[in-house]
Design a protein around this motif. Structure first.
Motif, PDB file in Angstrom:
ATOM      1  N   ILE A 124      28.790  19.288  49.025  1.00 57.31           N
ATOM      2  CA  ILE A 124      30.307  19.116  49.585  1.00 57.31           C
ATOM      3  C   ILE A 124      31.062  18.030  48.664  1.00 57.31           C
ATOM      4  O   ILE A 124      31.133  17.116  48.944  1.00 57.31           O
ATOM      5  CB  ILE A 124      29.930  18.629  51.134  1.00 57.31           C
ATOM      6  N   PRO A 125      31.999  18.668  47.902  1.00 59.70           N
ATOM      7  CA  PRO A 125      32.629  17.935  47.150  1.00 59.70           C
ATOM      8  C   PRO A 125      33.996  17.005  47.976  1.00 59.70           C
ATOM      9  O   PRO A 125      34.289  17.421  49.015  1.00 59.70           O
ATOM     10  CB  PRO A 125      33.371  18.620  46.020  1.00 59.70           C
ATOM     11  N   ALA A 126      34.453  15.843  47.326  1.00 66.51           N
ATOM     12  CA  ALA A 126      35.440  15.133  48.247  1.00 66.51           C
ATOM     13  C   ALA A 126      36.783  16.193  48.335  1.00 66.51           C
ATOM     14  O   ALA A 126      37.479  16.277  49.162  1.00 66.51           O
ATOM     15  CB  ALA A 126      35.993  13.925  47.188  1.00 66.51           C
ATOM     16  N   SER A 127      37.091  17.063  47.317  1.00 66.91           N
ATOM     17  CA  SER A 127      38.269  17.910  47.469  1.00 66.91           C
ATOM     18  C   SER A 127      37.683  19.380  47.003  1.00 66.91           C
ATOM     19  O   SER A 127      36.990  19.457  46.187  1.00 66.91           O
ATOM     20  CB  SER A 127      39.287  17.481  46.418  1.00 66.91           C
ATOM     21  N   ILE A 128      38.501  20.280  47.788  1.00 60.55           N
ATOM     22  CA  ILE A 128      38.335  21.585  47.822  1.00 60.55           C
ATOM     23  C   ILE A 128      39.378  22.560  47.604  1.00 60.55           C
ATOM     24  O   ILE A 128      40.400  22.174  48.588  1.00 60.55           O
ATOM     25  CB  ILE A 128      37.115  22.214  48.606  1.00 60.55           C
ATOM     26  N   THR A 129      39.612  23.526  46.837  1.00 58.06           N
ATOM     27  CA  THR A 129      40.770  24.427  46.907  1.00 58.06           C
ATOM     28  C   THR A 129      40.181  25.572  47.290  1.00 58.06           C
ATOM     29  O   THR A 129      39.278  26.231  46.536  1.00 58.06           O
ATOM     30  CB  THR A 129      41.289  24.579  45.541  1.00 58.06           C
ATOM     31  N   THR A 130      40.631  26.010  48.391  1.00 55.74           N
ATOM     32  CA  THR A 130      40.084  27.332  49.218  1.00 55.74           C
ATOM     33  C   THR A 130      41.353  28.165  49.351  1.00 55.74           C
ATOM     34  O   THR A 130      42.137  27.932  49.852  1.00 55.74           O
ATOM     35  CB  THR A 130      39.448  27.081  50.527  1.00 55.74           C
ATOM     36  N   ILE A 131      41.104  29.300  48.696  1.00 53.28           N
ATOM     37  CA  ILE A 131      42.219  30.433  48.979  1.00 53.28           C
ATOM     38  C   ILE A 131      41.487  31.604  49.787  1.00 53.28           C
ATOM     39  O   ILE A 131      40.519  32.218  49.351  1.00 53.28           O
ATOM     40  CB  ILE A 131      42.645  30.929  47.555  1.00 53.28           C
ATOM     41  N   VAL A 132      41.948  32.067  50.776  1.00 55.71           N
ATOM     42  CA  VAL A 132      41.391  33.343  51.648  1.00 55.71           C
ATOM     43  C   VAL A 132      42.310  34.306  51.399  1.00 55.71           C
ATOM     44  O   VAL A 132      43.535  34.135  51.557  1.00 55.71           O
ATOM     45  CB  VAL A 132      41.349  32.824  53.011  1.00 55.71           C
ATOM     46  N   ASN A 133      41.584  35.420  51.241  1.00 55.79           N
ATOM     47  CA  ASN A 133      42.578  36.792  51.019  1.00 55.79           C
ATOM     48  C   ASN A 133      42.378  37.465  52.330  1.00 55.79           C
ATOM     49  O   ASN A 133      41.040  38.175  52.618  1.00 55.79           O
ATOM     50  CB  ASN A 133      41.772  37.618  49.681  1.00 55.79           C
ATOM     51  N   SER A 134      43.451  37.596  52.843  1.00 56.98           N
ATOM     52  CA  SER A 134      43.406  38.277  54.134  1.00 56.98           C
ATOM     53  C   SER A 134      44.132  39.723  54.087  1.00 56.98           C
ATOM     54  O   SER A 134      44.156  40.214  55.367  1.00 56.98           O
ATOM     55  CB  SER A 134      44.610  37.517  55.125  1.00 56.98           C
ATOM     56  N   SER A 135      44.174  40.132  52.960  1.00 54.50           N
ATOM     57  CA  SER A 135      44.443  41.507  52.778  1.00 54.50           C
ATOM     58  C   SER A 135      43.413  42.550  52.769  1.00 54.50           C
ATOM     59  O   SER A 135      42.237  42.216  52.663  1.00 54.50           O
ATOM     60  CB  SER A 135      45.502  41.769  51.496  1.00 54.50           C
ATOM     61  N   ASN A 136      43.906  43.798  53.034  1.00 56.93           N
ATOM     62  CA  ASN A 136      42.703  44.759  52.857  1.00 56.93           C
ATOM     63  C   ASN A 136      42.595  45.599  51.609  1.00 56.93           C
ATOM     64  O   ASN A 136      42.014  46.464  51.521  1.00 56.93           O
ATOM     65  CB  ASN A 136      42.884  46.013  53.987  1.00 56.93           C
ATOM     66  N   SER A 137      43.482  44.987  50.546  1.00 58.59           N
ATOM     67  CA  SER A 137      43.351  45.833  49.274  1.00 58.59           C
ATOM     68  C   SER A 137      44.141  44.645  48.059  1.00 58.59           C
ATOM     69  O   SER A 137      44.791  43.841  48.846  1.00 58.59           O
ATOM     70  CB  SER A 137      44.278  46.874  49.286  1.00 58.59           C
ATOM     71  N   GLY A 138      43.848  44.891  47.052  1.00 56.43           N
ATOM     72  CA  GLY A 138      44.357  43.713  46.112  1.00 56.43           C
ATOM     73  C   GLY A 138      43.456  42.625  45.997  1.00 56.43           C
ATOM     74  O   GLY A 138      42.804  42.103  46.966  1.00 56.43           O
ATOM     75  N   ALA A 139      43.516  41.791  45.117  1.00 56.40           N
ATOM     76  CA  ALA A 139      42.606  40.683  44.733  1.00 56.40           C
ATOM     77  C   ALA A 139      43.875  39.454  44.604  1.00 56.40           C
ATOM     78  O   ALA A 139      44.884  39.436  44.677  1.00 56.40           O
ATOM     79  CB  ALA A 139      42.145  40.744  43.369  1.00 56.40           C
ATOM     80  N   VAL A 140      43.226  38.402  45.074  1.00 57.25           N
ATOM     81  CA  VAL A 140      43.808  36.801  45.064  1.00 57.25           C
ATOM     82  C   VAL A 140      44.200  36.691  43.482  1.00 57.25           C
ATOM     83  O   VAL A 140      45.671  36.583  43.183  1.00 57.25           O
ATOM     84  CB  VAL A 140      42.862  35.697  45.195  1.00 57.25           C
ATOM     85  N   PHE A 141      43.569  37.064  42.561  1.00 60.94           N
ATOM     86  CA  PHE A 141      43.737  36.775  41.008  1.00 60.94           C
ATOM     87  C   PHE A 141      43.559  38.256  40.284  1.00 60.94           C
ATOM     88  O   PHE A 141      42.428  38.625  40.337  1.00 60.94           O
ATOM     89  CB  PHE A 141      43.249  35.791  40.537  1.00 60.94           C
ATOM     90  N   ASN A 142      44.622  39.065  40.186  1.00 63.94           N
ATOM     91  CA  ASN A 142      44.596  40.151  39.350  1.00 63.94           C
ATOM     92  C   ASN A 142      44.638  40.141  37.813  1.00 63.94           C
ATOM     93  O   ASN A 142      45.644  39.667  37.374  1.00 63.94           O
ATOM     94  CB  ASN A 142      45.314  41.341  39.902  1.00 63.94           C
ATOM     95  N   ILE A 143      43.464  39.886  37.146  1.00 66.83           N
ATOM     96  CA  ILE A 143      43.660  39.271  35.719  1.00 66.83           C
ATOM     97  C   ILE A 143      43.731  40.187  34.494  1.00 66.83           C
ATOM     98  O   ILE A 143      42.491  41.010  34.714  1.00 66.83           O
ATOM     99  CB  ILE A 143      42.611  38.262  35.485  1.00 66.83           C
ATOM    100  N   ASN A 144      44.678  40.421  33.801  1.00 66.19           N
ATOM    101  CA  ASN A 144      44.558  41.218  32.695  1.00 66.19           C
ATOM    102  C   ASN A 144      44.206  40.459  31.239  1.00 66.19           C
ATOM    103  O   ASN A 144      44.625  39.375  31.320  1.00 66.19           O
ATOM    104  CB  ASN A 144      46.028  42.020  32.270  1.00 66.19           C
TER     105      ASN A 144
END
Length: 474
Positions: A124-144
């Motif tokens: 349990i670190p002091a700081s956390i970056t949390t990104i929740v993907n609420s979509s039904n398709s597609g990615a948080v990061f689509n990396i080429n």
């Protein structure tokens, strides 16, 4: 999302985009095409497990603890012990001592109740970056992949989760092949998936490194495997078009990968409570999995049955696999782990892993390394209802200056299961030809146990692109 998207749009090759601590929900993702670094504030990490039965409560608790490689608990570290059957069962506190394998934690907060048979531990670190993907398709990061350098992502806790129950969820991260591109690096991240068919990370390229990452299914719906949790996938590899000619070129296993850029490497990662598909290795993939922990988690693959071509090969070595029976008879505390590896095509080396037997009152005895050729009994894919040996791209097939027998080698694995291999028929027989595994997969021809693969040696570890970090700051 708009702030991050704007920063990425404004960045140029070599820049670093920092995402601050906090929890945000995204309904759509961001495309990444530049050689940039994306750095979050921290993710938390799965760092070990214990098979010590403990009653949930505050105060001093003692565990026999198996640590993830690279992590040693220090006095004062904040840890959370979770029972994987239900994320609400937890005990959180600070480490008061650690010696040998004995971990003592002063528990100050709890959730759930009762006695639970085994535990997975989180930092349990002091700081956390949390990104929740609420979509039904597609990615948080689509990396080429970028031709100008490495895309590098670290320090983010990704959650693929939507409010539509068993409706497929979007992935956390997708990595896409680009001709002439350079390897994508993802490290020191955590990924949770809780939507049927969701991928934590999904790759369509055979180069890259994922390291020091943690993967879980948010510990949901273990009992009976209904709805969420059944098809969750930590990392998936799918290369439908075989852009690099993986099935028409010799292998680059081990040190044959002279540059470290001809296989996709997964190392020093932790997979928890993903009993069917912690990893899913698909068409034309060349994947190396090493120095990872599979905590009540197994992985699958695809041959040319539901996929178009079948995986090319897998290297799996120096991994620790864990199966824990909760002592129950109804599956309420024991995950239905059917295998550690299911090979549906191609070739592999599987060596120097710790492999316990999978046996419980709830689910019976299961195989550890299972092999099958589905399309001799399955009416699916490009070669349905195949009747002659060898089936295209089946288990034990590869390419050695032409399509050829290239056996799977299994050797020097320890634990109560060791080098045990089992054959698994696809049922029902949709073709009616009554073809049998014993015709298509034979010991000494298609797989070889107890003998090292001739000329094989492991690639440099850690991978040269890996950078050191202290797990405590994750």
């Amino acid at each position: 999302m708009s702030d991050v998207s704007a920063k990425i749009a404004a960045a140029t090759d070599g820049d670093t985009v920092v995402i601050p601590a906090g929890l945000v929900t995204w309904s759509s993702g961001v495309n990444i095409t530049k050689a940039i670094k994306i750095v979050g504030a921290g993710s938390g990490a799965l760092i070990g497990h214990s098979e010590t039965s403990q009653t949930i409560g505050t105060g001093s608790r003692t565990f026999t603890f198996t640590a993830r490689p690279g992590y040693t608990p220090n006095v004062g570290d904040t840890l959370r012990a979770i029972f994987p059957c239900d994320g609400s069962n937890f005990m959180q506190g600070t480490v008061t001592s650690f010696s040998g394998s004995t971990l003592v934690v002063n528990v100050t907060s709890t959730g759930g109740s009762g006695s639970q048979p085994f535990w997975t531990f989180l930092t349990i670190p002091a700081s956390i970056t949390t990104i929740v993907n609420s979509s039904n398709s597609g990615a948080v990061f689509n990396i080429n992949e970028s031709v100008n350098g490495h895309v590098d992502v670290s320090g983010v806790y990704f959650q693929a989760s939507n409010s539509n129950g068993p409706t497929p969820s979007g992935d956390n991260v997708e990595i896409n092949y680009v001709a002439g591109g350079q390897a994508v690096l993802i490290h020191d991240c955590r990924s949770s998936v809780a939507g049927v068919g969701a991928y934590g990370f999904r790759s369509s390229t055979n180069r890259g490194v994922i390291y020091r990452c943690s993967f879980d299914s948010q510990f949901q719906s273990i009992v009976g495997h209904n709805g969420l949790g059944w098809n969750d996938i930590g990392i998936g590899f799918i290369n439908f078009s075989d852009p690099t000619g993986s099935w028409s070129s010799n292998s680059t296993m081990g040190t044959a990968d002279a540059t470290g850029l001809n296989n996709f490497y997964v190392e020093d990662c932790y997979f928890s409570a993903m009993p069917i598909q912690a990893m899913d290795i698909g068409a034309s993939s060349r994947v190396v999995v090493r120095h990872c922990i599979f905590d009540n988690s197994g992985f699958s693959s695809h041959g040319p049955d539901t996929g178009p071509i079948g995986l090319r090969y897998l290297e799996a070595y120096n991994n620790t696999l864990v199966f824990t029976s909760g002592g129950d008879s109804d599956g309420s505390k024991t995950l239905a782990l059917n295998w550690f590896w299911l090979m549906r095509g191609g070739t592999a080396v599987i060596t120097d892993n710790v492999l316990p037997a999978i046996s419980s009152t709830a689910w019976g005895a299961k195989g550890n390394i299972q092999m099958t050729v589905e399309n001799i009994r399955r009416n699916a894919g490009p070669y349905p209802c195949w009747t002659t040996y060898p089936a295209p791209h089946q288990v034990g097939q590869g390419y050695i200056n032409g399509l050829a027998i290239e056996p799977i080698y299994v050797w020097n694995n320890t634990g109560t299961a060791g080098n045990n291999v089992g054959l698994q028929d696809y049922n029902p027989d949709e073709c009616g030809h009554n073809e049998q595994m014993s015709t298509f997969i034979q010991s000494g021809r298609d797989y070889i146990t107890g003998t090292a693969k001739p000329g094989y040696s492991k690639y440099t570890y850690p991978h040269p692109l890996v950078t050191p970090v202290n797990l405590r700051i994750q």
